[in-house]
Write an enzyme that holds these catalytic residues in place. Structure first.
Site, PDB file in Angstrom:
ATOM      1  N   GLU A  98       4.020   9.227  -0.675  1.00  0.00           N
ATOM      2  CA  GLU A  98       2.647   9.146  -1.174  1.00  0.00           C
ATOM      3  C   GLU A  98       2.163  10.459  -1.789  1.00  0.00           C
ATOM      4  O   GLU A  98       1.652  10.472  -2.912  1.00  0.00           O
ATOM      5  CB  GLU A  98       1.717   8.727  -0.023  1.00  0.00           C
TER       6      GLU A  98
ATOM      7  N   ASP B 156      -2.666  14.397   6.571  1.00  0.00           N
ATOM      8  CA  ASP B 156      -2.139  13.143   6.043  1.00  0.00           C
ATOM      9  C   ASP B 156      -0.891  13.358   5.181  1.00  0.00           C
ATOM     10  O   ASP B 156      -0.977  13.229   3.958  1.00  0.00           O
ATOM     11  CB  ASP B 156      -3.239  12.454   5.221  1.00  0.00           C
TER      12      ASP B 156
ATOM     13  N   ARG C 130     -11.606  17.633   9.649  1.00  0.00           N
ATOM     14  CA  ARG C 130     -10.761  16.450   9.768  1.00  0.00           C
ATOM     15  C   ARG C 130      -9.483  16.739  10.561  1.00  0.00           C
ATOM     16  O   ARG C 130      -8.991  15.887  11.291  1.00  0.00           O
ATOM     17  CB  ARG C 130     -10.431  15.941   8.359  1.00  0.00           C
TER      18      ARG C 130
ATOM     19  N   GLU D 174     -10.908   4.684   8.854  1.00  0.00           N
ATOM     20  CA  GLU D 174     -11.105   4.298   7.450  1.00  0.00           C
ATOM     21  C   GLU D 174     -11.701   2.899   7.329  1.00  0.00           C
ATOM     22  O   GLU D 174     -11.159   2.031   6.648  1.00  0.00           O
ATOM     23  CB  GLU D 174      -9.776   4.417   6.681  1.00  0.00           C
TER      24      GLU D 174
ATOM     25  N   GLU E 203       0.858  -1.187   0.000  1.00  0.00           N
ATOM     26  CA  GLU E 203       0.000   0.000   0.000  1.00  0.00           C
ATOM     27  C   GLU E 203       0.894   1.237   0.000  1.00  0.00           C
ATOM     28  O   GLU E 203       1.798   1.368   0.823  1.00  0.00           O
ATOM     29  CB  GLU E 203      -0.930  -0.020   1.226  1.00  0.00           C
TER      30      GLU E 203
END
Ligand code: GCW
Length: 674
Positions: free
Chosen positions: A388, A360, A331, A281, A154
């Site tokens: 990412e 994030d 968030r 999540e 991932e």
């Protein structure tokens, strides 16, 4: 990577090291010492073209290596004092009267000392007068693999997993073994080998079906003083044994975990513990049973405690199904709102793992206000070495300056000097356990990290967790010399590329701390409204008047109230807020003037045109190295830079057109906007 041990050609340096390594004594009665000794043998053979002459007795040796217990009778008072001041993993390397000593407080310390010595050799430092006393600043120095059993990773950008292939643990563990060498050489002491998202089959990792092979992997890492952890599925009792509940307060569930943990420790006596992503999540967690995170973590902590096992509980918890009309939900607030009220409730062997920013791993975020905010709860900060949101190892982005900025941030939680670095080192609140974790960036690509220059991020991550006071430049230099040799031109040019790359990436992507604007799902390339019209709660609120998220106390989500003064004031007041985070904290008109004198809209145009040009500069610098670089690496990086250029162009044009159309305000310099 950085352990390629190129032969040393300078005669003087070679002779010096050969002299130091004339008669070496080391007792190899422990797997850690054996690995360290092997590493030294490889390094010496390859760099010095020399076989070490191992001595039997300390008296006969001119280089004495060992832990302080076995060398007790041979150490001087001064050496004993030095060692007494160092942590367990600390070591000294000294030369006294023509004799060298490398002494660790423990075997792990000896190993770190040997890695340090090898690094000196790679850097061609003078070994004749050594006076080194070193120890890690952080207790936990951890790597998280987000690898899945099917071989995928991932957010992996370097090929497939080195741990798993087609639904099985790999038989040939040579690369795992090499990975252990790399990690130990930079001071990493813990690893979690499976994705925090624990899918169906990986849930069974804690059963007989997989434990025998996981034990083999644990043994490899143990012999490099690295403890192995597993991510677990909170609903394991249901999935594995058909229990009707996973309620942490249910007696049967507790007993199930107790038996499970006993079984794991039967296989792996030095097992580190569990990492848990719960109620995040769509992963299962204690919320289903009306329990909170402390209930969930403590139940596991109790059963791990007798074995010295830990629970690492992730704080990446937020509502990922937000309604865009609901402007009160934020968030960024979530981790603090969920966890801060639980301070004091967690057991001593629980550590909360908190991402460096509140959202994030964006290219620029403020520091998470949860870090340091819980005085009675152990904390680990989480970084992401995997790129990412920072170019996916296609684009160059050296992240050490970003992490250094985070570590240097002063929370003022206990007055000035309450930096993140001191907090996670356990020096501000008295944490029993704390430190740094990060998501790895490696895979089975030949060069391990997709982009060869992305190796510097893994290297730097480890070095920084060991010693956060090292500068971004020092780390870059060490890495370049170990990887490309010490030619001045190569060093200067690659260093320039690395040190400028984060800012360049920021220039051509999302502006002024607003973040996101990436293609949803894959997170590469621009899609300005991609997340604006999804439910994940990551908005920029751009309209024809302005852009940014109002997170102030008076008119916004109140997120700024989670910081201590003076940070609260600085972030909350528009005129005080630093430019680089302006749109993270405030919604402003396009013509708002920044501290740097530019309007927001003009800044967007300027940085995006500039970012693209800077990528062209990176290409020029790299191209000028062709005559001193081996062809394979030269071509490889050249190709990545070309892809980066295409990406930067896409970002530049999409961002500029989007904001020109929204605002109707033209670029002051009339550059081409499509
Ligand atoms: O950054 C996000 C990633 C997810 C990841 C999640 C997390 C492992 O997009 O892929 O899941 O964070 O940190 O749990």
């Amino acid at each position: 990577m950085w352990l390629q041990y190129e032969p040393i050609t300078e005669k003087k340096v070679k002779d010096q090291y050969q002299r130091v390594l004339r008669h070496v004594v080391i007792k190899e009665d422990d797997p850690i010492i054996l690995s360290a000794k092997n590493e030294l043998e490889i390094a010496v053979k390859e760099m010095l073209d020399y076989e070490i002459n191992w001595a039997e007795d300390v008296q006969d040796a001119n280089f004495v290596i060992g832990n302080k217990k076995e060398l007790a009778g041979f150490l001087e008072e001064g050496q004993r004092c030095l060692l007494a001041d160092l942590a367990d993993e600390g070591f000294i390397v000294q030369t006294i009267n023509q004799k060298s000593y490398l002494v660790g407080n423990t075997d792990a310390g000896v190993m770190y000392g040997i890695h340090h010595f090898i690094r000196l050799m790679q850097m061609k430092a003078d070994p004749s007068q050594l006076h080194i006393a070193d120890q890690p600043k952080n207790q936990f120095r951890m790597i998280n693999q987000w690898d899945n059993l099917d071989g995928s990773v991932e957010r992996g950008y370097s090929g497939k997993s080195i741990f798993y292939q087609n639904g099985k643990i790999v038989k040939d563990k040579a690369r795992i073994h090499d990975y252990a060498r790399y990690l130990s050489s930079i001071g990493i002491n813990s690893i979690c080998i499976n994705n925090v998202n624990v899918w169906e089959e990986e849930t069974y990792f804690i059963t007989k079906k997989y434990l025998p092979e996981i034990k083999e992997i644990a043994d490899i890492f143990s012999s490099y003083a690295i403890r192995l952890y597993l991510s677990i599925n909170f609903a394991s009792p249901i999935t594995i044994d058909g229990l009707s509940t996973a309620d942490p307060l249910d007696g049967e569930v507790k007993q199930w975990w107790k038996d499970k943990v006993a079984e794991i420790y039967d296989y792996i006596p030095d097992f580190g513990g569990f990492i848990v992503k719960a109620d995040s999540e769509h992963r299962p967690g204690p919320f289903t049973y009306n329990r909170d995170h402390a209930d969930g973590a403590n139940m596991l902590a109790e059963v791990l405690e007798p074995y010295d096992g830990k629970v690492i509980w992730r704080c990446f918890v937020y509502n990922c199904l937000q309604d865009w009309r609901d402007r009160a939900t934020d968030r960024a607030r979530a981790a603090y709102d969920h966890f801060k009220p639980l301070d004091g409730r967690f057991h001593e062997n629980v550590l909360l793992q908190i991402k460096n920013g509140p959202l994030d791993f964006q290219v620029r975020e403020p520091v998470s206000p949860l870090l340091g905010a819980m005085s009675q709860t152990n904390q680990l900060i989480e970084f992401q070495v995997a790129q990412e949101y920072t170019g996916q190892q296609i684009d160059l982005c050296y992240l050490i300056p970003q992490w250094k900025q985070v570590l240097a941030f002063d929370t003022h939680i206990k007055g000035p000097g309450s930096t993140i670095s001191e907090i996670v080192a356990g020096n501000i609140h008295v944490y029993k356990h704390s430190g740094i974790a990060a998501v790895s960036n490696i895979g089975n690509d030949e060069n391990w990290t997709g982009h060869t220059l992305a190796q510097a991020n893994l290297y730097g991550y480890g070095r920084l967790t060991w010693d956060p006071s090292l500068s971004s430049q020092q780390i870059a230099e060490e890495w370049i010399i170990q990887t490309f040799g010490n030619q001045k031109e190569v060093l200067a040019k690659i260093e320039k590329m690395l040190l400028s790359s984060w800012k360049i990436y920021e220039n051509y992507t999302a502006p002024l701390g607003v973040g996101w604007m990436v293609t949803p799902g894959i997170h590469y390339g621009p899609n300005i409204d991609g997340y604006e019209y999804s439910r994940w709660g990551t908005y920029h609120f751009a309209d024809r008047e302005g852009i940014g998220v109002d997170r102030t106390i008076e008119t916004g989500t109140g997120y700024t109230s989670q910081y201590e003064e003076p940070n609260r004031f600085i972030y909350n007041i528009l005129s005080e807020c630093p430019d680089e985070l302006l749109l993270f904290f405030h919604h402003v008109p396009y013509k708002y003037t920044l501290k740097n004198g530019e309007t927001v809209i003009q800044h967007i145009y300027n940085t995006h045109f500039k970012g693209y040009e800077q990528v062209e500069d990176l290409m020029d610098i790299w191209n000028s190295l062709e005559h001193v670089m081996d062809n394979a690496r030269f071509k490889h990086v050249q190709d990545r830079l070309y892809r980066q250029k295409m990406n930067a162009k896409e970002w530049r044009d999409q961002i500029n057109s989007y904001f020109y159309r929204k605002s109707g305000i033209a670029d002051q310099y009339n550059r081409t906007i499509y």
